[in-house]
Design a protein around this motif. Sequence first.
Motif, PDB file in Angstrom:
ATOM      1  N   ARG B 247      -3.059   3.872   2.890  1.00  0.00           N
ATOM      2  CA  ARG B 247      -1.899   3.099   2.446  1.00  0.00           C
ATOM      3  C   ARG B 247      -2.250   1.614   2.334  1.00  0.00           C
ATOM      4  O   ARG B 247      -1.810   0.923   1.410  1.00  0.00           O
ATOM      5  CB  ARG B 247      -0.727   3.313   3.399  1.00  0.00           C
ATOM      6  CG  ARG B 247       0.600   2.853   2.828  1.00  0.00           C
ATOM      7  CD  ARG B 247       1.760   3.424   3.610  1.00  0.00           C
ATOM      8  NE  ARG B 247       1.617   3.216   5.041  1.00  0.00           N
ATOM      9  CZ  ARG B 247       1.774   2.032   5.621  1.00  0.00           C
ATOM     10  NH1 ARG B 247       2.077   0.977   4.925  1.00  0.00           N
ATOM     11  NH2 ARG B 247       1.628   1.921   6.930  1.00  0.00           N
ATOM     12  N   ASN B 250      -3.878   0.927  -0.827  1.00  0.00           N
ATOM     13  CA  ASN B 250      -2.896   0.819  -1.916  1.00  0.00           C
ATOM     14  C   ASN B 250      -2.363  -0.606  -2.018  1.00  0.00           C
ATOM     15  O   ASN B 250      -2.240  -1.167  -3.100  1.00  0.00           O
ATOM     16  CB  ASN B 250      -1.719   1.765  -1.670  1.00  0.00           C
ATOM     17  CG  ASN B 250      -2.059   3.194  -2.026  1.00  0.00           C
ATOM     18  OD1 ASN B 250      -3.029   3.448  -2.719  1.00  0.00           O
ATOM     19  ND2 ASN B 250      -1.258   4.125  -1.544  1.00  0.00           N
ATOM     20  N   VAL B 251      -2.043  -1.203  -0.873  1.00  0.00           N
ATOM     21  CA  VAL B 251      -1.509  -2.571  -0.877  1.00  0.00           C
ATOM     22  C   VAL B 251      -2.587  -3.545  -1.355  1.00  0.00           C
ATOM     23  O   VAL B 251      -2.294  -4.507  -2.060  1.00  0.00           O
ATOM     24  CB  VAL B 251      -1.015  -2.967   0.531  1.00  0.00           C
ATOM     25  CG1 VAL B 251      -0.420  -4.370   0.501  1.00  0.00           C
ATOM     26  CG2 VAL B 251       0.015  -1.976   1.033  1.00  0.00           C
ATOM     27  N   GLN B 253      -4.600  -3.226  -3.607  1.00  0.00           N
ATOM     28  CA  GLN B 253      -4.767  -3.225  -5.062  1.00  0.00           C
ATOM     29  C   GLN B 253      -3.984  -4.373  -5.696  1.00  0.00           C
ATOM     30  O   GLN B 253      -4.241  -4.764  -6.823  1.00  0.00           O
ATOM     31  CB  GLN B 253      -4.352  -1.884  -5.673  1.00  0.00           C
ATOM     32  CG  GLN B 253      -5.183  -0.715  -5.176  1.00  0.00           C
ATOM     33  CD  GLN B 253      -6.633  -1.077  -5.014  1.00  0.00           C
ATOM     34  OE1 GLN B 253      -7.334  -1.367  -5.979  1.00  0.00           O
ATOM     35  NE2 GLN B 253      -7.113  -1.109  -3.770  1.00  0.00           N
ATOM     36  N   LEU B 254      -2.993  -4.899  -4.969  1.00  0.00           N
ATOM     37  CA  LEU B 254      -2.344  -6.134  -5.403  1.00  0.00           C
ATOM     38  C   LEU B 254      -3.303  -7.266  -5.049  1.00  0.00           C
ATOM     39  O   LEU B 254      -4.297  -7.049  -4.362  1.00  0.00           O
ATOM     40  CB  LEU B 254      -1.016  -6.318  -4.666  1.00  0.00           C
ATOM     41  CG  LEU B 254      -0.073  -5.120  -4.722  1.00  0.00           C
ATOM     42  CD1 LEU B 254       1.114  -5.341  -3.795  1.00  0.00           C
ATOM     43  CD2 LEU B 254       0.398  -4.902  -6.135  1.00  0.00           C
TER      44      LEU B 254
END
Lengths: 286, 367
Positions: B247, B250-251, B253-254
């Motif tokens: 997870r 995923n963050v 990727q910003l």
Amino acid sequence: MTTLVADDRRTDRSAMPAPVEFQRVRVRLGGSAVLDGASLELRAGELLGIIGPNGAGKSTLVRAATGIVPLEEGEVLIEGRALRSYSSQALARRVAVVQQLPEAPPTMTVAELVTLGRTPHLGFLTRESSRDRAIVAEAMERAGCVALAERALGTLSGGQRRRAFVARALAQEPAILLLDEPTANLDPHAQAELCLLLRSLVHDGVAVLAVVHDLTLAAAYCDRLVLLDSGRVVASGRPAEVLTEPRLRDTYGVLVSVITHPDTGLPVVTPARGAITAQRAEDVDG
Amino acid sequence: MAELRARDQLRPALPAPASSVRRQFMALGAVPLSLGVLAIVCLLALTQGAAPIPVLSAVRIILASVPGLDSLVDASTEPEAWRRIVLDVRLPRVAAAAVIGATLSFTGAGYQGVFRNPLANEYLLGVASGAALGAALVIISPLGTGGYGFGPVPLAAFAGGGLTVTAVYVLSKSAGGGSATTLILAGVALSSLLSAITSFIMIGAGQRAQPIFAFLFGTLNISSWERLAWGAPYLVVGGAIVLAHGRVLNVLQLDEEQARQLGINVSRAKFTVLAASSLMAATAVAIAGVIGFVGLVVPHVVRLLWGSDYRRLLPLSAIVGAVFLVATDLVGRTIFAPQEVPVGIVTAIAGGPFFLYLLRNRRMAHI
């Protein structure tokens, strides 16, 4: 006894700390002071507009409020507590930010992006609960991007993309929302939509700080304005108090007329053609 | 409940976008589907080769060797030679191919996540060149190639890979604050230096350079249960750490600023995933040498098929990577049989054109 308690409560409320307070904040980036002793506060229940010419330190102010840039001097207080005393997760539960040009993979869907807004509320190994998904759905609904949920970010228009990032910030359930030029590059309809959303958030108790370039728009929607120039606060107060012709001439280096809107009574700033007064500090530096 | 339904009826029913339906369907079936393909490819690899063995016989032999199942399955009628080939020759090799393929793809996905760069892979930070130099030094030393399974070569490769990544990290930290770009530049620079030293050693070593070649092209020929068992703890621990960061990846990727504003300790998360991935990659290289392209191609294929949620991407990359390497190794040892083509060459020959095909696909540009 009962009166005492009531009194206490009243003093407590009046002494309730401002959501964000900047105390003589000085930030140096690349050798020059971008913020130079700026002091201001974002009060509970208000929409505060930060205005000022390019390079005045507006974006840096937003970044200083979340600890992204280190302070050389001064202090930022979030709800009365020093910013430094917050863990990044604790801070992200109180403060959400919508950057001016946030990056994200073009293949990421809007729903995936907004779901990332739940990050500060999730434990390291926990998955999103049905409650988290409900909050994400509500955030998308409020920001007007439900229909975009499955669209990839790379396929969105500028306005749609902005709404997606606002929805992500709302999914954080913040008490404080900071936006860096949220209305830039939006058409008048989208600008009004976004400003109305910010007003409704303020109505729900969120303290909102927005960097705004459009002075008339700022005057129409903000409760108070703070005018920054060269990293210092030049003026702050109600829009009509801040937006005066001589002050705008001095800070922006351009002649403008400030007229009063016949219906709302709010100031409207209009340019006068070819009325640049002097070279601005930024141009000389550049 | 009734209220909910009423609300739903009020809201205009939006036609679900086709892409979303397809994605959900694919997501549901992704793990069983890819595991099924893996099972088929493994069976092929166990039965095909210089001595073809019937599938049923192979299955019977393997099941009979499992403690507890041996009473249920009777493999006594199968020829002893077949038993030897399946259990002692092919099974360790197929297992190694699966484990190495899974590891390289998994760590490739991890590196790409940390660097937000589709070109990042396990070799970028010098794991391969460091491991190769470590192996080369031992091979030309009096220690030689040593024991068949658990020799000094994999240990030296492991140490070389690990040391190089650490050096790259420390160098970039002191030089440029440890940003992703500085890290990659330091990795490329140190890799070139170490590769040059390895080449120099090979020129001087003459005939003794042969095992170094084998290492540089990657080979599963020398893999054994001992080596796999030796590497397992590193792979399990590293894998668990990276998976737990799904997870967080995923963050990440910003951009970094957004990740921090979402409460992620970015530098700690990046360091942890990098360290765990590098540990795994060094282990894989120590076991099977330098096998390119797997870590680069497989995560992209998985992204195209099943999206880029790292909680799905990481495990699926591992499974698809296992499929890919078992299949390429099978091709490598059968296509010019009895001559064997090193698996690293096959992955590059198969992976290169496929990658170019993906690049032609416009969707690739969005990754």
